[in-house]
Scaffold this active site. Structure first.
Site, PDB file in Angstrom:
ATOM      1  N   CYS A 129      43.388  32.347  29.332  1.00 39.27           N
ATOM      2  CA  CYS A 129      43.284  32.448  30.795  1.00 39.27           C
ATOM      3  C   CYS A 129      43.630  31.148  31.516  1.00 39.27           C
ATOM      4  CB  CYS A 129      41.910  32.948  31.211  1.00 39.27           C
ATOM      5  SG  CYS A 129      41.651  34.660  30.704  1.00 39.27           S
ATOM      6  N   HIS A 140      47.639  40.827  45.840  1.00 35.16           N
ATOM      7  CA  HIS A 140      48.969  40.282  45.547  1.00 35.16           C
ATOM      8  C   HIS A 140      49.093  38.806  45.906  1.00 35.16           C
ATOM      9  CE1 HIS A 140      49.795  44.502  44.856  1.00 35.16           C
ATOM     10  NE2 HIS A 140      50.823  44.095  44.129  1.00 35.16           N
ATOM     11  N   GLU A 181      36.872  42.875  36.437  1.00 34.27           N
ATOM     12  CA  GLU A 181      38.132  42.203  36.145  1.00 34.27           C
ATOM     13  C   GLU A 181      38.988  43.060  35.199  1.00 34.27           C
ATOM     14  OE1 GLU A 181      38.188  37.684  35.634  1.00 34.27           O
ATOM     15  OE2 GLU A 181      38.604  38.362  33.609  1.00 34.27           O
TER      16      GLU A 181
END
Length: 150
Positions: free
Chosen positions: A26, A76, A137
């Site tokens: 990550c 986005h 998530e």
């Protein structure tokens, strides 16, 4: 006095992020299809002449708050911690026309949910209390914020 009722509305948005200094995958820029559940608590409106009679809060009103504060901002976009060298990457992406969000925290689900709680609480009508938030998530991983814990 009528019963206290919890009302929940769910939202989804696509957001990219990277965790600076993290010791796993990550640390790379990647994204999630986040699911956010927002639960508020209050008494249903008892005034029979009120246009929202019987409602704790109009789902549409709750949607407006969460869309303005969270969904429209994070959807986005790619989120970076501005207190790290990722700020350089963020500036380059912004320069190339990407939607970048710089926050003053590490953009983990845990820290995002704290940020979201503050933003939503500040916009709720005074008689409505934010009860909890759940930020998912992935299918199997989520962070939760509860007013009772804070």
């Amino acid at each position: 006095m009528s019963s206290k009722i919890r009302i929940t509305k769910q939202f989804t948005f696509e957001t990219g992020h990277a965790l600076y200094g993290y010791d796993g995958k990550c640390k790379n820029v990647h994204g999630h299809s986040y699911k956010l559940s927002v639960t508020v608590i209050g008494h249903p409106i008892s005034d029979t002449n009120h246009v929202k009679y019987g409602m704790v809060i109009d789902f549409g009103d709750l949607k407006k708050i969460v869309k303005n504060e969270i969904v429209d901002v994070f959807d986005h976009a790619t989120v970076f911690n501005k207190n790290t060298p990722h700020v350089e990457l963020a500036k380059e992406l912004e320069h190339r026309g990407h939607n970048v969000l710089l926050v003053d925290y590490q953009p983990t689900s845990e820290m995002m949910v704290i940020d979201f709680a503050e933003k939503i609480k500040s916009q709720l009508p005074s008689h409505i209390v934010l009860h909890s938030l759940k930020l998912q998530e992935t299918e199997t991983s989520f962070a939760e914020w509860y007013a009772s814990d804070n």
